[in-house]
Design a protein around this motif. Structure first.
Motif, PDB file in Angstrom:
ATOM      1  N   MET A 144       0.763  -1.320  -0.064  1.00 37.14           N
ATOM      2  CA  MET A 144      -0.130  -0.001  -0.149  1.00 37.14           C
ATOM      3  C   MET A 144       0.998   1.214  -0.107  1.00 37.14           C
ATOM      4  N   THR A 145       0.339   2.459  -0.485  1.00 37.56           N
ATOM      5  CA  THR A 145       0.868   3.549  -0.548  1.00 37.56           C
ATOM      6  C   THR A 145       0.449   4.407   0.805  1.00 37.56           C
ATOM      7  N   VAL A 146       1.267   4.909   1.329  1.00 40.29           N
ATOM      8  CA  VAL A 146       0.896   5.588   2.806  1.00 40.29           C
ATOM      9  C   VAL A 146       1.931   7.068   2.730  1.00 40.29           C
ATOM     10  N   ASN A 147       1.102   8.047   2.707  1.00 41.92           N
ATOM     11  CA  ASN A 147       1.454   9.288   2.902  1.00 41.92           C
ATOM     12  C   ASN A 147       2.629   9.534   1.810  1.00 41.92           C
ATOM     13  N   GLY A 148       2.225   9.093   0.226  1.00 40.18           N
ATOM     14  CA  GLY A 148       2.982   9.117  -0.783  1.00 40.18           C
ATOM     15  C   GLY A 148       4.197   8.077  -0.860  1.00 40.18           C
ATOM     16  N   ARG A 149       4.408   7.247  -0.087  1.00 38.10           N
ATOM     17  CA  ARG A 149       5.405   6.152   0.034  1.00 38.10           C
ATOM     18  C   ARG A 149       4.888   5.094  -0.153  1.00 38.10           C
ATOM     19  N   THR A 150       5.486   4.235  -0.830  1.00 41.56           N
ATOM     20  CA  THR A 150       4.788   2.842  -1.220  1.00 41.56           C
ATOM     21  C   THR A 150       5.427   1.843  -0.181  1.00 41.56           C
ATOM     22  N   HIS A 151       4.833   1.070   0.834  1.00 42.41           N
ATOM     23  CA  HIS A 151       5.247   0.168   1.664  1.00 42.41           C
ATOM     24  C   HIS A 151       4.877  -1.265   1.388  1.00 42.41           C
ATOM     25  N   VAL A 152       5.684  -2.151   1.561  1.00 38.68           N
ATOM     26  CA  VAL A 152       5.398  -3.636   1.460  1.00 38.68           C
ATOM     27  C   VAL A 152       5.409  -4.287   2.870  1.00 38.68           C
ATOM     28  N   ILE A 153       4.110  -4.597   3.297  1.00 39.98           N
ATOM     29  CA  ILE A 153       4.156  -5.238   4.579  1.00 39.98           C
ATOM     30  C   ILE A 153       3.458  -6.419   4.813  1.00 39.98           C
ATOM     31  N   VAL A 154       4.037  -7.391   5.473  1.00 43.13           N
ATOM     32  CA  VAL A 154       3.264  -8.508   5.634  1.00 43.13           C
ATOM     33  C   VAL A 154       2.878  -8.504   7.188  1.00 43.13           C
ATOM     34  N   HIS A 155       1.518  -8.864   7.210  1.00 41.10           N
ATOM     35  CA  HIS A 155       0.782  -8.698   8.861  1.00 41.10           C
ATOM     36  C   HIS A 155      -0.182  -9.804   8.921  1.00 41.10           C
ATOM     37  N   GLU A 156      -0.780  -9.887  10.159  1.00 45.89           N
ATOM     38  CA  GLU A 156      -1.908 -10.751  10.392  1.00 45.89           C
ATOM     39  C   GLU A 156      -3.003 -10.288   9.610  1.00 45.89           C
ATOM     40  N   ALA A 157      -3.862 -11.548   8.975  1.00 39.66           N
ATOM     41  CA  ALA A 157      -4.952 -11.181   8.262  1.00 39.66           C
ATOM     42  C   ALA A 157      -5.988 -10.418   9.038  1.00 39.66           C
ATOM     43  N   ARG A 158      -6.176 -10.332  10.344  1.00 42.22           N
ATOM     44  CA  ARG A 158      -7.026  -9.756  10.951  1.00 42.22           C
ATOM     45  C   ARG A 158      -6.730  -8.344  11.509  1.00 42.22           C
ATOM     46  N   VAL A 159      -5.661  -7.778  11.051  1.00 47.29           N
ATOM     47  CA  VAL A 159      -5.176  -6.404  11.946  1.00 47.29           C
ATOM     48  C   VAL A 159      -6.003  -5.345  11.057  1.00 47.29           C
ATOM     49  N   SER A 160      -6.574  -4.328  11.852  1.00 49.50           N
ATOM     50  CA  SER A 160      -7.039  -3.497  11.305  1.00 49.50           C
ATOM     51  C   SER A 160      -5.813  -2.444  10.609  1.00 49.50           C
ATOM     52  N   LEU A 161      -6.497  -1.533   9.907  1.00 52.82           N
ATOM     53  CA  LEU A 161      -5.536  -0.405   9.244  1.00 52.82           C
ATOM     54  C   LEU A 161      -5.056   0.460  10.267  1.00 52.82           C
ATOM     55  N   LEU A 162      -6.187   0.738  11.267  1.00 50.35           N
ATOM     56  CA  LEU A 162      -5.534   1.656  12.496  1.00 50.35           C
ATOM     57  C   LEU A 162      -4.542   1.100  13.059  1.00 50.35           C
ATOM     58  N   ASP A 163      -4.547  -0.157  13.404  1.00 45.55           N
ATOM     59  CA  ASP A 163      -3.558  -0.795  14.181  1.00 45.55           C
ATOM     60  C   ASP A 163      -2.232  -1.017  13.532  1.00 45.55           C
ATOM     61  N   LEU A 164      -2.421  -1.271  12.137  1.00 44.52           N
ATOM     62  CA  LEU A 164      -1.309  -1.273  11.443  1.00 44.52           C
ATOM     63  C   LEU A 164      -0.462   0.150  11.197  1.00 44.52           C
ATOM     64  N   LEU A 165      -1.481   1.278  11.157  1.00 43.71           N
ATOM     65  CA  LEU A 165      -0.694   2.409  11.048  1.00 43.71           C
ATOM     66  C   LEU A 165       0.263   2.977  12.191  1.00 43.71           C
ATOM     67  N   ARG A 166      -0.551   2.469  13.319  1.00 45.69           N
ATOM     68  CA  ARG A 166      -0.146   3.090  14.812  1.00 45.69           C
ATOM     69  C   ARG A 166       0.910   2.224  15.145  1.00 45.69           C
ATOM     70  N   VAL A 188      -7.477  19.111  -5.762  1.00 44.74           N
ATOM     71  CA  VAL A 188      -6.235  18.703  -5.369  1.00 44.74           C
ATOM     72  C   VAL A 188      -6.155  17.516  -4.407  1.00 44.74           C
ATOM     73  N   HIS A 189      -5.597  16.356  -4.769  1.00 43.94           N
ATOM     74  CA  HIS A 189      -5.649  15.365  -3.834  1.00 43.94           C
ATOM     75  C   HIS A 189      -4.486  15.381  -2.944  1.00 43.94           C
ATOM     76  N   PRO A 190      -4.434  15.329  -1.608  1.00 44.24           N
ATOM     77  CA  PRO A 190      -3.431  15.527  -0.715  1.00 44.24           C
ATOM     78  C   PRO A 190      -2.527  14.390  -0.864  1.00 44.24           C
ATOM     79  N   SER A 191      -2.639  13.303  -1.543  1.00 41.77           N
ATOM     80  CA  SER A 191      -1.684  12.210  -1.082  1.00 41.77           C
ATOM     81  C   SER A 191      -0.439  12.375  -1.571  1.00 41.77           C
ATOM     82  N   GLY A 192      -0.255  13.403  -2.513  1.00 39.37           N
ATOM     83  CA  GLY A 192       1.178  14.021  -3.360  1.00 39.37           C
ATOM     84  C   GLY A 192       1.685  12.843  -4.013  1.00 39.37           C
ATOM     85  N   ALA A 193       3.152  13.060  -4.324  1.00 33.61           N
ATOM     86  CA  ALA A 193       3.651  12.060  -5.401  1.00 33.61           C
ATOM     87  C   ALA A 193       3.843  10.780  -4.754  1.00 33.61           C
ATOM     88  N   VAL A 194       3.870   9.706  -5.612  1.00 38.43           N
ATOM     89  CA  VAL A 194       4.594   8.507  -4.923  1.00 38.43           C
ATOM     90  C   VAL A 194       5.656   8.323  -5.159  1.00 38.43           C
TER      91      VAL A 194
END
Ligand code: FES
Ligand code: FES
Length: 173
Positions: free
Chosen positions: A1-23, A156-162
């Motif tokens: 996924m791209t977060v704040n304009g940067r692309t991340h490759v993340i392996v996580h538990e299937a049940r994790v929420s986006l909120l917990d992943l971010l924090r 304007v889309h606020p996500s900025g450049a990838v």
């Protein structure tokens, strides 16, 4: 996924929420956990430009998509977004816990074209609760930012450049 304009490759538990992943995995604590059940809006982020409750969104559902959190609104040099400046100018917070979600939601509210009047702003910001009841100042801040941004604020889309891909973390899931 791209977060704040940067692309991340993340392996996580299937049940994790986006909120917990971010924090917890991405060290982005600006997105707050209030109710954790979709009722308060403290966890509001943008998903492909639309505001969502991160606590009610599986991280796995965000594969290949663009997330913007409150940390992603300011410019790289630290210059605050117009909505962030308006919240400061209008003193639109007390404890500040709801503020990141309010600001992210306000960015989308303006871009959606739902900031035409105080009544309209109140309606379209109603998914974001403020237990300090700073609502008059919050509405004033959204009005101020909408006036500053004008039509540009809706384009304007606020996500900025990838940015180039970054492997943030890899964990057995
Ligand atoms: S923490 Fe997500 S809506 Fe309250
Ligand atoms: S400023 Fe305290 S909850 Fe909104």
């Amino acid at each position: 996924m791209t977060v704040n304009g940067r692309t991340h490759v993340i392996v996580h538990e299937a049940r994790v929420s986006l909120l917990d992943l971010l924090r917890e995995q991405m060290a982005l604590p600006g997105t707050k956990k209030g109710c954790n059940e979709g009722a308060c809006g403290a966890c509001t982020v943008l998903l492909d430009g639309a505001r969502i409750n991160a606590c009610m969104t599986l991280a796995a559902a965000c594969d290949g998509r663009a997330i913007v959190t409150v940390e992603g609104l300011a410019s790289a040099d630290g210059t605050l977004d117009a909505v962030q400046r308006a919240f400061i100018a209008e003193d639109a917070f007390q404890c500040g816990y709801c503020t990141p979600g309010q600001i992210v939601s306000a960015v989308a509210c303006i871009r959606e074209g739902h900031a035409g009047s105080a009544t309209e702003i109140a309606e379209w910001m109603s998914g974001n609760l403020c237990r300090c009841a700073a609502y008059p100042q919050i509405v004033a801040a959204v009005e101020r930012a909408a006036a500053e941004l004008g039509a540009a604020g809706r384009a304007v889309h606020p996500s900025g450049a990838v940015q180039p891909a970054t492997v943030l973390s890899v964990r057995a899931g």
